[in-house]
Enzyme design. Structure first.
Site, short mmCIF file in Angstrom:
data_model
loop_
_atom_site.label_atom_id
_atom_site.label_comp_id
_atom_site.label_asym_id
_atom_site.label_seq_id
_atom_site.Cartn_x
_atom_site.Cartn_y
_atom_site.Cartn_z
N ASP A 109 0.85 -1.20 0.00
CA ASP A 109 0.00 0.00 0.00
C ASP A 109 0.88 1.25 0.00
OD1 ASP A 109 -2.42 -1.35 0.07
OD2 ASP A 109 -2.78 -1.01 2.21
N ARG A 160 -1.14 -0.74 -8.58
CA ARG A 160 -2.52 -0.31 -8.30
C ARG A 160 -2.52 1.22 -8.43
NH1 ARG A 160 -3.81 -0.73 -2.35
NH2 ARG A 160 -4.32 -2.92 -2.69
N LYS A 163 -6.48 7.50 -6.49
CA LYS A 163 -6.36 8.96 -6.46
C LYS A 163 -5.37 9.40 -5.37
CE LYS A 163 -11.03 10.09 -8.04
NZ LYS A 163 -12.41 10.29 -7.55
N GLY A 164 -5.42 8.73 -4.21
CA GLY A 164 -4.60 9.14 -3.06
C GLY A 164 -5.50 9.58 -1.93
N ALA A 165 -5.20 9.09 -0.72
CA ALA A 165 -6.14 9.29 0.39
C ALA A 165 -5.59 10.12 1.54
CB ALA A 165 -6.56 7.92 0.93
N HIS A 203 -13.95 4.13 -7.04
CA HIS A 203 -15.41 3.95 -7.05
C HIS A 203 -16.05 4.96 -7.98
CE1 HIS A 203 -13.64 3.03 -3.09
NE2 HIS A 203 -14.29 1.90 -3.29
N ARG A 264 -10.15 8.02 7.38
CA ARG A 264 -9.90 8.42 5.98
C ARG A 264 -11.15 8.22 5.12
NH1 ARG A 264 -4.81 6.24 6.92
NH2 ARG A 264 -5.26 4.24 5.98
N ARG A 265 -11.86 7.11 5.37
CA ARG A 265 -13.08 6.86 4.60
C ARG A 265 -14.13 7.94 4.88
NH1 ARG A 265 -9.69 3.79 3.26
NH2 ARG A 265 -9.47 5.54 1.89
P1 FDA Z 1 -14.31 9.39 -4.74
O1 FDA Z 1 -14.54 9.07 -3.30
O2 FDA Z 1 -13.41 10.52 -5.11
O3 FDA Z 1 -15.72 9.59 -5.42
C1 FDA Z 1 -15.84 10.08 -6.76
C2 FDA Z 1 -17.19 9.74 -7.34
O4 FDA Z 1 -17.37 8.30 -7.35
C3 FDA Z 1 -18.38 10.26 -6.57
O5 FDA Z 1 -18.62 11.60 -6.84
C4 FDA Z 1 -19.46 9.29 -7.02
O6 FDA Z 1 -19.88 9.63 -8.32
C5 FDA Z 1 -18.71 7.98 -7.09
N1 FDA Z 1 -18.83 7.24 -5.81
C6 FDA Z 1 -17.85 7.07 -4.90
N2 FDA Z 1 -18.29 6.33 -3.86
C7 FDA Z 1 -19.56 6.04 -4.11
C8 FDA Z 1 -20.56 5.32 -3.41
N3 FDA Z 1 -20.32 4.73 -2.22
N4 FDA Z 1 -21.78 5.20 -3.98
C9 FDA Z 1 -22.05 5.79 -5.17
N5 FDA Z 1 -21.13 6.49 -5.87
C10 FDA Z 1 -19.92 6.63 -5.35
N6 FDA Z 1 -5.21 5.44 -1.24
C11 FDA Z 1 -3.89 5.61 -0.91
O7 FDA Z 1 -3.46 6.74 -0.69
N7 FDA Z 1 -3.07 4.52 -0.82
C12 FDA Z 1 -3.48 3.26 -1.09
O8 FDA Z 1 -2.71 2.31 -1.02
C13 FDA Z 1 -4.85 3.08 -1.45
N8 FDA Z 1 -5.36 1.85 -1.73
C14 FDA Z 1 -6.64 1.73 -2.21
C15 FDA Z 1 -7.13 0.47 -2.60
C16 FDA Z 1 -8.39 0.36 -3.17
C17 FDA Z 1 -8.88 -0.99 -3.62
C18 FDA Z 1 -9.20 1.52 -3.34
C19 FDA Z 1 -10.53 1.43 -4.00
C20 FDA Z 1 -8.75 2.74 -2.91
C21 FDA Z 1 -7.48 2.85 -2.33
N9 FDA Z 1 -7.03 4.08 -1.87
C22 FDA Z 1 -5.70 4.20 -1.52
C23 FDA Z 1 -7.97 5.22 -1.67
C24 FDA Z 1 -8.02 6.14 -2.86
O9 FDA Z 1 -6.82 6.85 -2.98
C25 FDA Z 1 -9.19 7.16 -2.74
O10 FDA Z 1 -8.97 7.94 -1.60
C26 FDA Z 1 -10.57 6.53 -2.63
O11 FDA Z 1 -10.69 5.40 -3.46
C27 FDA Z 1 -11.65 7.56 -3.04
O12 FDA Z 1 -11.53 7.93 -4.39
P2 FDA Z 1 -12.46 7.31 -5.54
O13 FDA Z 1 -11.77 7.49 -6.84
O14 FDA Z 1 -12.77 5.90 -5.20
O15 FDA Z 1 -13.81 8.08 -5.54
#
Ligand code: FDA
Length: 283
Positions: A109, A160, A163-165, A203, A264-265
């Site tokens: 990670d 993998r 975006k970054g958390a 997501h 973070r979530r």
């Molecule tokens: P984001 O939360 O930005 O949402 C964007 C859009 O997606 C929303 O506006 C909506 O349209 C849709 N959406 C999202 N969630 C939804 C829901 N529950 N229901 C409906 N629509 C929804 N980070 C890190 O820094 N280091 C790491 O190692 C990892 N590892 C990791 C593994 C995996 C498997 C995942 C999925 C994510 C990570 N992350 C991570 C976290 C990642 O960096 C990021 O913070 C989150 O995934 C949130 O970004 P998203 O692109 O998922 O959507």
């Protein structure tokens, strides 16, 4: 103060491995691959890092015995990255030996920007010896990621992309979501064409659609990459992607150290906060 696990149970499978393994089996039955994450991070004491190393090795043994379709994700900061580099390398090597023995993939990670470089250094140290059993994570929000993507393509490594958390300053990371999305799309395209079996971790419908469209237009088979999502988020979408013929991996965290992950979530999406608040009042 110890918060009740019920708060975190939307995003965290269970506090013990015993209770987590049936969750993995159930996801596998739905056609979903899994990566298990034993929660914990930023360990400062050697004894705790040694325990974490043993726990990872034990986890690999247990997955193998249970015959599950399951990789693991580890945090290098749990096995001594913040203590001493050679101590950490010894610990990671123990985990990698077990992974190779059981033929289980280990993802490192990516955490905060203070340890991005050392995470990539540790990966590059391990990769020649375990090319099929380790991979890294790159974060689209970091400015440096353009160079890191190019390097991982050069190595034909498994990445993998997310975006970054972590909260990062503007000097290191893009802050605007449209810019981060645009970067993500560019990197996704580079990984799909230039690296091995990338994990597209999001997501976000826009990014999922962009990936599907690019793969279709370039004639890249669905078997050459996978989507990844977090446990508890968009479970129906996860199954829909499987039904459409895509590989889908669910990141399943478990363990007692769930508070930083859970926070973070909550920070990511206000809908998540509302969900948690509503669980507080549910019987
Ligand atoms: P984001 O939360 O930005 O949402 C964007 C859009 O997606 C929303 O506006 C909506 O349209 C849709 N959406 C999202 N969630 C939804 C829901 N529950 N229901 C409906 N629509 C929804 N980070 C890190 O820094 N280091 C790491 O190692 C990892 N590892 C990791 C593994 C995996 C498997 C995942 C999925 C994510 C990570 N992350 C991570 C976290 C990642 O960096 C990021 O913070 C989150 O995934 C949130 O970004 P998203 O692109 O998922 O959507």
């Amino acid at each position: 103060m110890k918060l009740p696990f019920a708060l975190a149970s939307r995003f965290v499978a269970a506090e013990t491995l015993e209770k987590t393994l049936p969750v993995v089996a159930e996801l596998n039955q739905d056609g979903l691959h899994v990566t298990l994450d034993l929660l914990g991070e930023y360990v400062k004491e050697r004894s705790v890092a040694i325990d974490a190393t043993k726990a990872y090795v034990d986890l690999l043994d247990r997955i193998s015995k249970a015959g599950l379709n399951c990789s693991i994700s580890i945090k290098l900061s749990m096995v001594g990255q913040k203590i001493d580099m050679s101590f950490c390398l010894d610990n990671v090597r123990q985990v990698m030996e077990a992974a190779k023995r059981h033929d289980i993939f280990v993802r490192y990670d990516m955490e905060g920007s203070d340890i991005t470089q050392s995470t990539l250094d540790i990966f590059e140290e391990m990769y020649p010896d375990y090319p099929d059993h380790c991979g890294v994570v790159l974060q689209a929000y970091l400015h440096r990621t353009a160079d890191d993507i190019a390097r991982m393509c050069e190595l034909n490594a498994r990445v993998r992309l997310c975006k970054g958390a972590y909260g990062e300053p503007a000097s290191l990371a893009y802050q605007d979501m449209d810019v981060i999305r645009a970067k993500f799309v560019g990197y996704m395209q580079q990984l799909l064409t230039g690296a091995r079996y990338p994990g597209i971790a999001t997501h976000d419908d826009k990014l999922i659609e962009a990936t599907k469209t690019f793969a279709r237009e370039e004639g890249i088979p669905a078997s050459d990459f996978e989507f990844q999502m977090l446990y508890g988020l968009r479970p129906e979408t996860q199954k829909d992607l499987v039904a459409e013929g895509y590989n889908m991996r669910v990141y399943v965290p478990y363990g007692t150290e769930w508070l930083p992950y859970y926070s973070r979530r909550l920070r990511e999406r206000k809908e998540n906060v509302w969900f948690i608040l509503s669980t507080l009042f549910k019987r």
